[in-house]
Design an enzyme around this catalytic site. Structure first.
Site, short mmCIF file in Angstrom:
data_model
loop_
_atom_site.label_atom_id
_atom_site.label_comp_id
_atom_site.label_asym_id
_atom_site.label_seq_id
_atom_site.Cartn_x
_atom_site.Cartn_y
_atom_site.Cartn_z
N ASP A 166 -15.03 2.29 187.47
CA ASP A 166 -15.34 2.99 186.23
C ASP A 166 -16.62 3.82 186.37
O ASP A 166 -17.69 3.28 186.65
CB ASP A 166 -15.51 1.94 185.12
N ASP A 207 -11.00 6.57 176.39
CA ASP A 207 -10.39 5.32 175.93
C ASP A 207 -9.44 5.58 174.76
O ASP A 207 -9.73 6.40 173.87
CB ASP A 207 -11.47 4.34 175.47
#
Length: 518
Positions: free
Chosen positions: A258, A321
């Site tokens: 990430d 997201d």
């Protein structure tokens, strides 16, 4: 009676006519669950193809529904592999590249099921989209060894393992939080040799990996290439190769990498700079002798779908997201905006590397910081799974595995829907027709069939039509409802059905070969 065709049109008015050229089917409100209960007789599910690298440990659990006890066997297993007949787990390692055709067999008191399964030993893994679970959307950083074990056990006991769900993925919050004074999650992030350590919620990562493997599942880990993760836990910066070796030594099978705090050390956000940390970790993973699925998470920056495969990713997030973004008013608007925006990215997706529009937020998820049932309606959830299946998206469930109800189990465990997602051809669906808030998407399948989604994003029940000219087909085709696992019959020219508001119908069309006249 002849009904003229109209190009690129989706019918928006109901019509009570049934003819050989097409059919309009009045549809009552969708029942709570459309998925039939699995038969007690054996059925082998999951993909027809599986990739591994030479010399890497091989682990595959044959996903099979049916009454237990069940006995498994296989013919054509390559040298180096063995099958446990009681559990259906295939293990070992293979040294020689090649494609091996294996006949899998499952037997119980009610019958026998067989399936041809291709094992491809070569340079690629993730030949079909990964399936599994991730901790983030149901727990954020409030995770522990105990919780991960409970989720893994629920994946096995619920039967989702029998439908092909495999990966139990730990997200942010497993290691030491930088500068934290909390005695549980704070402390030194690395030992004297520079190796990462888990926080006190994760006292023994190898034991955790062994426990998940003991269930016939695989396990994933999370970290950032930056100094810290998104939530402030230790990152891999300046320890990339060491961390790759550590993850392999613990026994992890998956890595989510990430971007997070790497922005603090990146020179800029040009494509070469965006690629750099992912190339570095890919190089490190290639040296550990273990197949580790590599998930690039950097929110679609620099059109990652155009180069994710080039830097060795097995799938890459194409978006921010999926939890509500500033431009969205609800989870429905977020999911539909992101999902339907995958159009145009299909040429970059395929075996070994997949577009990822984020996890599946159904079941019990964290919403407004509380673990509650998803705010999506049942119809919106059918749209979600239908679209993700057609998109070849990784099927990573984001809800609580220990709180699965029958509806969510049916939603996640419909094998005909999963077949669309796991098809070996790996060809992502494309939109073929659109009118206002209704769309038709289609996907070519390896066996010559077509998977077709009828989508209604409007606020009222609407009739949607799949027209053969839009699908690029002619003649007679058998139409099957994938959710209901029901054959509607044989049709020519088009197929029409009412679709609930925010709903979907997922079809499989099979060509009808008529006998030649003598």
């Amino acid at each position: 009676m002849t009904i003229p065709l109209r190009k690129k049109i989706l019918t928006v008015a109901a019509c009570a006519i049934a003819v050989s050229a097409g059919l309009v089917l009045p549809l009552a409100s969708q029942p709570r669950s459309l998925t039939p209960k699995p038969s007690a007789a054996p059925r082998i599910n999951g993909p027809t193809i599986y990739g591994c690298r030479p010399g890497a440990p091989f682990a595959y659990t044959i996903p099979a529904t049916g009454e237990r006890p069940m006995e498994f066997s296989a013919t054509g297993l390559p040298s180096g592999l063995m099958l446990d007949p009681k559990t259906g787990r295939i293990s070992g390692a293979m040294a020689i590249k090649g494609t091996y055709a294996v006949k899998l067999r499952a037997k119980n008191e009610l019958g026998v099921a067989e399936k041809t399964f291709r094992i491809v030993v070569g340079d690629q893994i993730a030949l079909t989209p990964p399936m599994g679970w991730s901790s983030w959307y149901m727990a954020y950083t409030n995770i522990s060894d105990k919780m991960i074990r409970a989720q893994a056990e629920a994946m096995a006991s619920s039967g989702l393992i029998d439908h092909g769900y495999t990966y139990v993925n730990i997200d942010d919050g497993w290691n030491v939080k930088l500068d934290s004074k909390d005695p549980v999650i704070g402390g030194q992030p690395r030992d004297a040799a520079g190796n990462l350590v888990g926080n006190k919620n994760f006292p023994d990562m190898k034991a955790l990996c062994d426990a998940v493997h003991g269930l016939g599942l695989k396990i994933g880990i999370y970290i950032s290439p930056g100094p810290g993760t998104c939530a402030g836990y230790a990152g891999s910066y300046e320890h990339v190769e060491q961390d790759a070796r550590q993850f392999a030594a613990w026994g992890f099978d998956f890595l989510k990498y990430d971007w997070c705090t790497y922005s603090q050390v990146a020179i800029d956000k040009t494509v070469p700079s965006l690629q750099l940390p992912y190339i570095s970790m890919r190089s490190a993973l290639d040296k550990v002798g273990r197949d580790i699925v590599y998930n690039l998470c950097q929110y679609g920056m620099g059109n990652v779908w155009e180069w994710g495969r080039e830097v060795g990713g097995n799938y890459w997030r194409t978006t921010d997201d999926l939890g509500i973004q500033p431009e969205d008013k609800s989870l429905w608007t977020s999911m539909s905006r992101i999902g339907f925006a995958q159009a145009g990215k299909e040429k970059f997706s395929g075996p070994g590397g997949w577009n990822d529009p984020d996890n599946i937020l159904v079941g019990s998820i964290l919403w407004n910081d509380k673990l509650v049932p998803t705010p999506l309606t049942p119809d919106e959830q059918y749209t979600y799974l239908s679209l993700w299946a057609l998109l070849d998206a990784p099927l990573i469930f984001g809800g609580d595995m220990t709180k699965l109800d029958d509806f969510t189990l049916g939603l996640l465990g419909n094998d005909e829907v999963i077949e669309v997602n796991q098809d070996a051809l790996g060809k992502q669906a494309v939109p073929v027709a659109k009118l206002n808030d209704c769309e038709v998407w289609a996907k070519d399948m390896e066996d010559g069939s077509k998977a077709v989604g009828l989508f209604n994003r409007s606020k009222s029940v609407t009739t949607v039509t799949a027209r053969w000219e839009d699908l690029g087909i002619t003649g007679k085709w058998k139409v099957r409802d994938a959710w209901r696992q029901y054959d509607w019959g044989v049709f020519e020219n088009w197929f029409t059905q009412k679709v609930n508001r925010h709903g979907a119908v997922l079809l499989r069309l099979f060509p009808v070969v008529e006998p030649k006249r003598k």
